[in-house]
Motif scaffolding. Sequence first.
Motif, mmCIF file in Angstrom:
data_model
loop_
_atom_site.group_PDB
_atom_site.id
_atom_site.type_symbol
_atom_site.label_atom_id
_atom_site.label_comp_id
_atom_site.label_asym_id
_atom_site.label_seq_id
_atom_site.Cartn_x
_atom_site.Cartn_y
_atom_site.Cartn_z
ATOM 1 N N ILE A 3 0.830 -1.217 0.000
ATOM 2 C CA ILE A 3 0.000 0.000 0.000
ATOM 3 C C ILE A 3 0.862 1.264 0.000
ATOM 4 N N SER A 4 2.198 1.103 -0.260
ATOM 5 C CA SER A 4 3.075 2.285 -0.285
ATOM 6 C C SER A 4 2.753 3.183 -1.477
ATOM 7 N N ALA A 5 2.229 2.584 -2.581
ATOM 8 C CA ALA A 5 1.901 3.392 -3.763
ATOM 9 C C ALA A 5 0.768 4.361 -3.490
ATOM 10 N N LEU A 6 -0.051 4.107 -2.437
ATOM 11 C CA LEU A 6 -1.190 4.976 -2.162
ATOM 12 C C LEU A 6 -0.748 6.381 -1.748
ATOM 13 N N SER A 7 0.491 6.511 -1.228
ATOM 14 C CA SER A 7 0.960 7.827 -0.760
ATOM 15 C C SER A 7 1.715 8.616 -1.837
ATOM 16 N N GLU A 8 1.893 8.049 -3.021
ATOM 17 C CA GLU A 8 2.599 8.752 -4.093
ATOM 18 C C GLU A 8 1.737 9.874 -4.661
ATOM 19 N N PRO A 9 2.379 11.012 -5.090
ATOM 20 C CA PRO A 9 1.565 12.143 -5.608
ATOM 21 C C PRO A 9 0.866 11.808 -6.925
ATOM 22 N N PHE A 11 -0.550 8.912 -7.768
ATOM 23 C CA PHE A 11 -1.241 7.627 -7.614
ATOM 24 C C PHE A 11 -2.468 7.547 -8.523
ATOM 25 N N SER A 12 -2.564 6.387 -9.229
ATOM 26 C CA SER A 12 -3.734 6.127 -10.081
ATOM 27 C C SER A 12 -4.362 4.829 -9.602
ATOM 28 N N ALA A 13 -5.625 4.910 -9.190
ATOM 29 C CA ALA A 13 -6.303 3.734 -8.622
ATOM 30 C C ALA A 13 -6.427 2.615 -9.639
ATOM 31 N N SER A 14 -6.785 2.935 -10.880
ATOM 32 C CA SER A 14 -6.978 1.902 -11.909
ATOM 33 C C SER A 14 -5.667 1.197 -12.208
ATOM 34 N N ASP A 15 -4.574 1.968 -12.338
ATOM 35 C CA ASP A 15 -3.277 1.339 -12.633
ATOM 36 C C ASP A 15 -2.848 0.448 -11.484
ATOM 37 N N TRP A 16 -3.107 0.915 -10.252
ATOM 38 C CA TRP A 16 -2.697 0.120 -9.090
ATOM 39 C C TRP A 16 -3.469 -1.188 -9.044
ATOM 40 N N ILE A 17 -4.788 -1.143 -9.299
ATOM 41 C CA ILE A 17 -5.626 -2.364 -9.269
ATOM 42 C C ILE A 17 -5.195 -3.310 -10.368
ATOM 43 N N ASN A 18 -4.979 -2.795 -11.587
ATOM 44 C CA ASN A 18 -4.583 -3.646 -12.715
ATOM 45 C C ASN A 18 -3.233 -4.308 -12.453
#
Length: 761
Positions: A3-9, A11-18
Amino acid sequence: MDISALSEPTFSASDWINANYKKYRDENGKNDSASATSFIQSYVAKLQLYVQQVNYAVEESSQQVVANMPRIAKEAATLQCDVAMLQQKMSAMRQEVAAVQEETGDCMATLERLNTLQTKLQAAKESLQESDGWGNLLAELEDCFERNDLKGVCEKLTALQKSLQAQEQLPGHAERQTQVEDFKNRLEAMASPSLVQCFAESNLEQSQRHVEIFSSIQRLPQLHQYYRAVQKNVLQQQWKQTLELQVTDSQQTPHQHFLTLFYDQLLDHCQRQLKWCVQLFGDESSEVAQSQPFLVIAELLPALQPTRDAHILQLLKTSNERLELLGQYAQANQSFVLHLNSMLEQSHIVLSSDLHRQLGEAIFEYFHKFINQYPRLEETQLSTQVDRLLSNQATPSDAVHHLEDSTRKLYEWLQQACARCASITNDLALCKLITVLNGIFKRQLENFNRTQRQLSLNLGSSSSNSNSAGTGAARSENWSLLQYTMSQLQCLADFQLQLHQFEQTLHTRMVTLSNRLQKPSTGHAINIYQTCDRPTHTQLLASIADYQTKRAEASAATSADSLGIFPQIYATLKTYLAETHDITLNILLQPIEVHLAHIRPPVEAHTSAGINMPAFSFAPQESITQIGQYLLTLPQHLEPLLLSPSALLKQALELCNIKYTQAIPCADVLLSLVVEQCCVLYQAQIMQIKSLPASCATQLSVDIEYLSNVLEELGLTINLQLSQILILLKAAPEQYLSLSTGCEPRLVTAIRQMRNIISTQ
């Protein structure tokens, strides 16, 4: 789950889920809707747990902050009270300090004044004490002088100097100082005889005692002067002995070696004294100690009696080999400086700029007189050598061979002259030597001019012989003259080629000389260039810059052969080349001119009968057939000379006429020039005819056609003017005007008048 990517400026939810789904699919190896549903349910459950944990952490932190707020507010209030109290204390302290300063300021000033008075009183007390002892010191010092007690005088004088310093503030200081200087002078006068003896005998122990004495009275510069005076006196005696040895034993010791012998003695003396001075003046600065032997040389050489230049001048007056002697003396100077620089480098001695310059001037300044005399001496020698070459030869063959030898000898002598210029003057007289060489070249060119006139005279004599009975002998002589003119052309080209190479050598040496003159002398080895006076230095650089400018201008002019040093010589050579080539053409044209001179207007025998004979009944005249036969034999005479000419002859011909630069044999070019001139001469002969009846015109046209056929066999054609004359001679009177269209008006008018055709215009 990451979940470290959630704090990046970004952050894209769709890219993270894919990305997580792809990773899940690769790990489980499933790619259907069931696996996707399982993935979504699993990640939704995990995210809900994370949200609960975050909510719990936020709530806990908020409760802690709320609980600590009263304590923080209390501590802040306490800190504010402490700051206010500190400000009050600092203000009170400043007031106390100001009050103390106001109360004690006068006391401190009084204390400072009292301290100053105490210091002055102490100094006055010491001065009075020294003043009381001044008279005693003077009496003791006088007593030591009377007893010649050098050590005692030195000790008392040292005490007297200290007493003088202590009484500096008392009245009469200037008189006391004068007294001390007088005592120093008396001590120096008393010590000087023994000092000179110590230096002359190289007694190190006694000399060191004198160094201590002179150091104690602050007279070390005077001690150095005594040392240099003693050494200069010793070397002056060696110089006189060397000159006497030259006079008394001139057979075993030739006089040209006296300078080298003295310089060797000077170097040996300098090496010995360098070590001795370091031991003697070891307590001083090493630079001062090491510079003393070189100061001796710098002061000695200009003061030698007799001077070097006066003695050398006396020897030159009695010698026939002046340049050789000057070269030996210059070599002695250079060798001495070379060894001196080597000594400085090996001993790691760095001379001051003044001493460096003074030493160079002491060695070389006297020789500049001979550098200025060198061009005159060189001119005398070269002129004498060139005069031997200016001899009259009986035959053209001998004259041409003599030119080849004289050119070779001349450039050998010039190379020797340049070598002498480098060895005697280090090329400082190079620009003046160039002026001398310009005159030498002009004198050598008189040889070419004399040989050229001799060829012309022989051509004239062969022409008179050809007009008489001896045509065959004259023809043979002409072919010999042709060979001589070719040799003359080749010799001129050789002279110009060597001149060009010589100019390049001079330019290279001038560039080197310019660099050496512009090189700063400080920190470098001693050399003759640093001893040039400012006007000479400026004039040399200006002359070299002028020659370089002329070279650039000559290079820009593509037709120029000179490199800017000897342009007049190149112009004279070009003139001689053209004139020699003209003589060559005249040799080949001489038989043609003889035959053309016999051409006269044909005598018409049937004028009264009015008979017009057809053209085929006419035959070419004998003179024109002889010209044709002569032209047909020219190739066999020219090909042995010009079929494969030497590079020098090819260059000479190209300088004479641009047509020789074409990609055709030189023999063909020369033949075409002969034919071209032949047509001009024939045309001039035709234009001298006053009247030309019809049969005579036909005869003349037949002659021209014959000449045209001969030239066609040679691969050449008659010139345009002869072609137009042929058309005008063959034209019927009634068609003359129409056929003359396009011809030169001058020719049209002249031929019409010869044929007596009435103009219809």
